[in-house]
Every structure is written in structure tokens, then in C-alpha cells.
Design a protein around this motif. Structure first.
Motif, PDB file in Angstrom:
ATOM      1  N   MET A  60      37.633 -58.827  80.068  1.00  9.43           N
ATOM      2  CA  MET A  60      36.412 -59.617  79.892  1.00  9.43           C
ATOM      3  C   MET A  60      35.211 -58.812  80.374  1.00  9.43           C
ATOM      4  O   MET A  60      35.275 -58.101  81.362  1.00  9.43           O
ATOM      5  N   ALA A  70      28.099 -69.954  90.398  1.00 10.78           N
ATOM      6  CA  ALA A  70      28.832 -70.494  89.243  1.00 10.78           C
ATOM      7  C   ALA A  70      28.675 -69.578  88.036  1.00 10.78           C
ATOM      8  O   ALA A  70      29.627 -69.337  87.284  1.00 10.78           O
ATOM      9  N   TRP A  92      28.092 -66.301  88.033  1.00  9.45           N
ATOM     10  CA  TRP A  92      28.830 -65.044  88.213  1.00  9.45           C
ATOM     11  C   TRP A  92      30.335 -65.284  88.175  1.00  9.45           C
ATOM     12  O   TRP A  92      31.106 -64.432  87.703  1.00  9.45           O
ATOM     13  N   ASN A  93      30.786 -66.448  88.615  1.00  7.58           N
ATOM     14  CA  ASN A  93      32.190 -66.836  88.423  1.00  7.58           C
ATOM     15  C   ASN A  93      32.568 -66.744  86.934  1.00  7.58           C
ATOM     16  O   ASN A  93      33.704 -66.437  86.588  1.00  7.58           O
ATOM     17  N   ALA A 103      30.920 -64.818  84.740  1.00  4.69           N
ATOM     18  CA  ALA A 103      30.458 -63.523  84.213  1.00  4.69           C
ATOM     19  C   ALA A 103      29.133 -63.608  83.466  1.00  4.69           C
ATOM     20  O   ALA A 103      28.857 -62.807  82.573  1.00  4.69           O
ATOM     21  N   PRO A 131      29.867 -79.581  75.836  1.00  2.00           N
ATOM     22  CA  PRO A 131      29.917 -78.227  76.409  1.00  2.00           C
ATOM     23  C   PRO A 131      30.931 -77.345  75.680  1.00  2.00           C
ATOM     24  O   PRO A 131      30.703 -76.155  75.486  1.00  2.00           O
ATOM     25  N   ARG A 132      32.021 -77.933  75.251  1.00  2.00           N
ATOM     26  CA  ARG A 132      33.043 -77.137  74.567  1.00  2.00           C
ATOM     27  C   ARG A 132      32.525 -76.602  73.240  1.00  2.00           C
ATOM     28  O   ARG A 132      32.694 -75.422  72.920  1.00  2.00           O
ATOM     29  N   GLN A 183      26.763 -77.965  89.182  1.00  2.95           N
ATOM     30  CA  GLN A 183      27.967 -78.453  88.502  1.00  2.95           C
ATOM     31  C   GLN A 183      27.758 -78.481  86.988  1.00  2.95           C
ATOM     32  O   GLN A 183      28.653 -78.134  86.215  1.00  2.95           O
ATOM     33  N   LEU A 216      27.871 -74.986  85.794  1.00  2.00           N
ATOM     34  CA  LEU A 216      29.255 -74.485  85.807  1.00  2.00           C
ATOM     35  C   LEU A 216      30.017 -74.923  84.558  1.00  2.00           C
ATOM     36  O   LEU A 216      30.714 -74.119  83.940  1.00  2.00           O
ATOM     37  N   LEU A 217      29.920 -76.200  84.209  1.00  2.00           N
ATOM     38  CA  LEU A 217      30.717 -76.694  83.082  1.00  2.00           C
ATOM     39  C   LEU A 217      30.340 -75.986  81.789  1.00  2.00           C
ATOM     40  O   LEU A 217      31.208 -75.621  80.986  1.00  2.00           O
ATOM     41  N   TYR A 226      31.508 -72.310  82.087  1.00  2.00           N
ATOM     42  CA  TYR A 226      32.975 -72.263  82.006  1.00  2.00           C
ATOM     43  C   TYR A 226      33.444 -72.369  80.557  1.00  2.00           C
ATOM     44  O   TYR A 226      34.338 -71.637  80.114  1.00  2.00           O
ATOM     45  N   GLU A 227      32.842 -73.265  79.814  1.00  2.00           N
ATOM     46  CA  GLU A 227      33.237 -73.394  78.405  1.00  2.00           C
ATOM     47  C   GLU A 227      32.859 -72.138  77.623  1.00  2.00           C
ATOM     48  O   GLU A 227      33.575 -71.723  76.714  1.00  2.00           O
ATOM     49  N   LEU A 268      32.782 -69.140  78.943  1.00  2.00           N
ATOM     50  CA  LEU A 268      33.802 -68.171  79.363  1.00  2.00           C
ATOM     51  C   LEU A 268      35.091 -68.352  78.565  1.00  2.00           C
ATOM     52  O   LEU A 268      35.645 -67.398  78.022  1.00  2.00           O
ATOM     53  N   LEU A 269      35.554 -69.600  78.488  1.00  2.00           N
ATOM     54  CA  LEU A 269      36.810 -69.868  77.785  1.00  2.00           C
ATOM     55  C   LEU A 269      36.707 -69.549  76.300  1.00  2.00           C
ATOM     56  O   LEU A 269      37.672 -69.081  75.690  1.00  2.00           O
TER      57      LEU A 269
END
Lengths: 250, 250
Positions: free
Chosen positions: B1, B26, B28-29, B31, B96-97, B151, B154-155, B158-159, B161-162
Motif C-alpha cells: 500500500m 486517523a 495517517w492510520n 495512509a 462512506p463505502r 470519528q 476515520l470512517l 477507512y473506506e 483505504l479498503l
């Protein structure tokens, strides 16, 4: 959507009251209610938790405190452990998404589940991980994989929430009806008439392409009836002065 | 990644330095690296951000500060707005997804994207939401839908990132490169000027709503540079006769 009593969120030796409050808020955002603390460093209740909980009282008012992990998980049928570090042990590993689906399925079967989260400093001990039937590992930037406690709880709770939300519809406010095609056609006719009158298309050989591209903007925008009326008002108003000038000349 | 420079995370009038630090962590978690602040209440740099950032220096060391949303988004081609409250306006809504997949696709095409997040107290203003092409709405407990700022970031991160973990294909409507936001700003300024000159807004109390709805049509349409130029030509041409009439009178 209804409130979920399972899975329980179990914080093992959490340190900061503010983080416990943030966890409560994240849980209630995702309609989870069962928060358990194992040996919290600063005791419980902790006034530092109230502000960050931001009104998540259905969670905060029912927190239970336990001396150790075995007592905190005694009534549960399924225990998962969340950990960033890989462990030298043979355990199934789930992503939050996989765990969300699994925990939702178990909840719908009436099972009592719980998820262990380690404290801020050092995470879960190996013996706590051993107690669990599977590990939840959160995907992250490999060079910066340590999540804030409440952030880790949020991601797992969010995936649990989504796993229950299939077939979710958009809020009614967004279900806006586009204008019928004939109204958009009439708008574009109006625009074309005024542009011709204003001698916009100076080079007739370019007219078809220019017109198509211009129409495309408005076709694409999925205009409502109200918006069609507004745009017709705009065109009429911008073009009106030409009419006045014509009238003044004659 | 690999590390992602797009999307930018844009915090509009954030209040607490601690939250800005948590956002950096969040990001940097997940990327992400491009953090922008619009008019932060306590200024910048803010020492309160350092602890909660927990070592997310690749983000924290490159924060940029802007006086307003237009300047913070000027170089971006796609702007999304995150909001819990439904708005009385016509905008596509993404989970978000969905947004994660979309933003990842755009990033892989080299597009510059940004996501607006409102401050802790009151969220985004309607005028900020109008500037965006789509709304990101985070699923939540309907009786407790307000997420902590970090938060919410982050969400969405995170989506994103995934979404990088899957081989998604791009929707056809992104094959075309949209104009940068500043070009659309200039177009709408031009339109407003001409509408004022033509006395379109007869009732001044209705002006803000009428203007917002009108702008919304063009923001939503994802205009290309060529289309912006065409529309400016249309406005200029329709309005030109007023100028001629004025010239003829003097």
C-alpha cells in the motif's frame, strides 16, 4: 434499526476516562449498549468520560466493571479479540467487515458475544487473546497501525451496524423527483431560441456540436421542476433587455 | 500500500486542537496525508494537537491553513461534503463505502479530490454543501447520529483505504476531467453579476435561497473546462444587448 445488546465491548485495563467516554459515544452512534471495563486505571465512574461521551447516556449509565477478563466474559458465548500486532498463536483472523457480518449473524441467533480491546499502552495480553475464538485485525497503514482506542471500537461497531443495515434506503429528503423530459426539452428550446436571437452561434458549422455540448450540461444535472423554472427565469431575464431595445427602436 | 495525496481532508472551522490531532492520527492510520484547515478557531500550529496525533507527523507537519472554503478547494477537481443532517437541496448522496470506492477510483486516475467536514459545533453551512458535488452521509443510530469529528474522518478514510484493496473499475461518468473549482467559482460569479445587473432578484429576501439553488445546478453538473467556457459565452452573449443598449443611451 433497533438497539443491540450484543456484542458487548470490553475494554481491558483502559487508562483515560476521556477514551472511555469516546468509546461510549462511538458505541451509541452504532446502536450498541453493553460497555464493560476490566480494571480501569482511574476507577469508575470517571468524570473525565462525561464530556467525550457527548450524551451517550444509554451506554454510560450502564457500564459494568470487572476485576479480570474471565469475569467480564463469563456470560458470553462468543469472544473476539481486537489486536493490531500479529501474535505467535494459531487463531482465525477476521477483518472488521468479516467480523461485523459474523457478529450480526450470531446476534440474530440470540447469541451473547463480546469483543476485547486492550488498553492504550500495550494492548491485550497474550492470555486474553488466547481466551478468544478469533482475532479481529484492522487494516491500516503498515508504518502507522496503532489506532486510538475509541477509533478501533468505532470501526468494529460500524461494521456490525452496516452488516445489519442491508436494504437500507436513502432518507426521504433525498428522494427528489426529476422534472419530466418534456420540461427539460422546453427549457433547452427556450435557451436555443434566445441564443439564436442573440446571434450566439456565429459559425453555423459549429452549431450542432456546441448545442449538443451545452444541452448535455443540463441533461446531466437531473433538474427538478423547480430548477427548470428557475433556469427559464434566468434566461428570460438575461435576454429581456434585447426585447426592450427592439421595442425602443420600433 | 502506498501513501495517498488525494483525497484532501478539509476541516471547516474546527474548534479543538485535540480533535485536529486525532484527525491527523486517523488519516495517517489510513495512509492519507493532505490535511487542510479553514479558519481554525484557536489558530495553527496548536500545541493541543500534538498529543492526540500520537506521532502522525507526516500529516501534522504539512497542514495548510486557509481563510475560507473557496481557497481551500481551489485546486481540487472533486469536492465531497460530509454531513449528518439531511439538507433541503438536490445532491447525490453516498455512503462512506460508496464514496471510498469512488474516491479511490478518482485517485488512481490522478484526480485531485477533497472532503469537507464541518466544525464540532454546527457542522457545515449550506453554502459549503452547495459547493460539493455529492454528500457523504454516515449510517448511524437514528437517535444519536452526531459523530465526533475525528470519528467521521476515520470512517471515510477507512473506506477509502479498503477500497484500495480491491480492483474496482471506474464509472463512465468520470472519464471526463472536470474543471477545477476556481473555474466554476468564476463562472458563478459571472452569472451572479449579470443577474444582478439585469435585476433578476426582485425580492432581496429570496436572493440567498434562489442563488443557492441556482448554483447547486451547476456544481452538481461536474462541468468540464470547455463547458465552463461555453456557459460563460452563453451568459456574455445573452447579457450583451443590455450593454449595447446602455452604450446607445449614453
Amino acid at each position: 434499526m433497533s438497539v443491540s445488546f450484543s456484542p458487548a465491548i470490553i475494554l481491558v485495563e483502559p487508562q483515560l476516562g476521556a477514551n472511555i467516554g469516546s468509546v461510549a459515544r462511538a458505541m451509541w452512534n452504532c446502536a450498541l449498549t453493553d460497555l464493560r471495563l476490566v480494571n480501569p486505571r482511574d476507577g469508575w465512574p470517571n468524570p473525565c468520560a462525561v464530556g467525550p461521551a457527548s450524551g451517550a447516556t444509554p451506554v454510560l449509565d450502564h457500564v459494568r466493571v470487572y476485576p479480570d477478563v474471565p469475569s467480564a466474559t463469563a456470560d458470553l458465548q462468543h469472544v473476539f479479540a481486537t489486536t493490531a500486532r500479529p501474535r505467535d498463536m494459531v487463531k482465525p483472523v477476521r477483518s472488521p467487515r468479516q467480523a461485523g457480518v459474523e457478529l450480526r449473524t450470531l446476534e440474530q441467533m440470540g447469541r451473547r458475544c463480546g469483543i476485547l480491546f486492550g488498553g492504550e499502552r500495550s494492548g491485550l495480553k497474550n492470555e486474553d487473546v488466547v481466551r478468544s475464538e478469533a482475532i479481529i485485525s484492522i487494516p491500516s497503514n503498515p508504518v502507522f497501525s496503532s489506532f486510538n482506542l475509541a477509533q478501533a471500537v468505532l470501526l468494529v461497531a460500524y461494521e456490525f451496524l452496516l452488516a445489519g443495515a442491508e436494504g437500507e434506503t436513502l432518507p426521504a429528503d433525498y428522494q427528489v423527483t426529476p422534472a419530466p423530459t418534456e420540461a427539460v426539452d422546453a427549457l433547452l428550446d427556450h435557451l436555443d431560441r434566445e441564443l439564436d436571437a442573440a446571434e450566439y452561434y456565429r459559425e453555423q458549422n459549429l452549431r450542432p456540436t456546441m448545442q449538443r455540448n451545452l444541452h448535455n450540461v443540463f441533461r446531466r444535472a437531473q433538474l427538478t421542476d423547480q430548477e427548470v423554472r428557475s433556469l427559464r427565469g434566468v434566461i428570460a431575464r438575461l435576454a429581456e433587455w434585447r426585447g426592450r431595445r427592439r421595442a425602443a427602436k420600433s
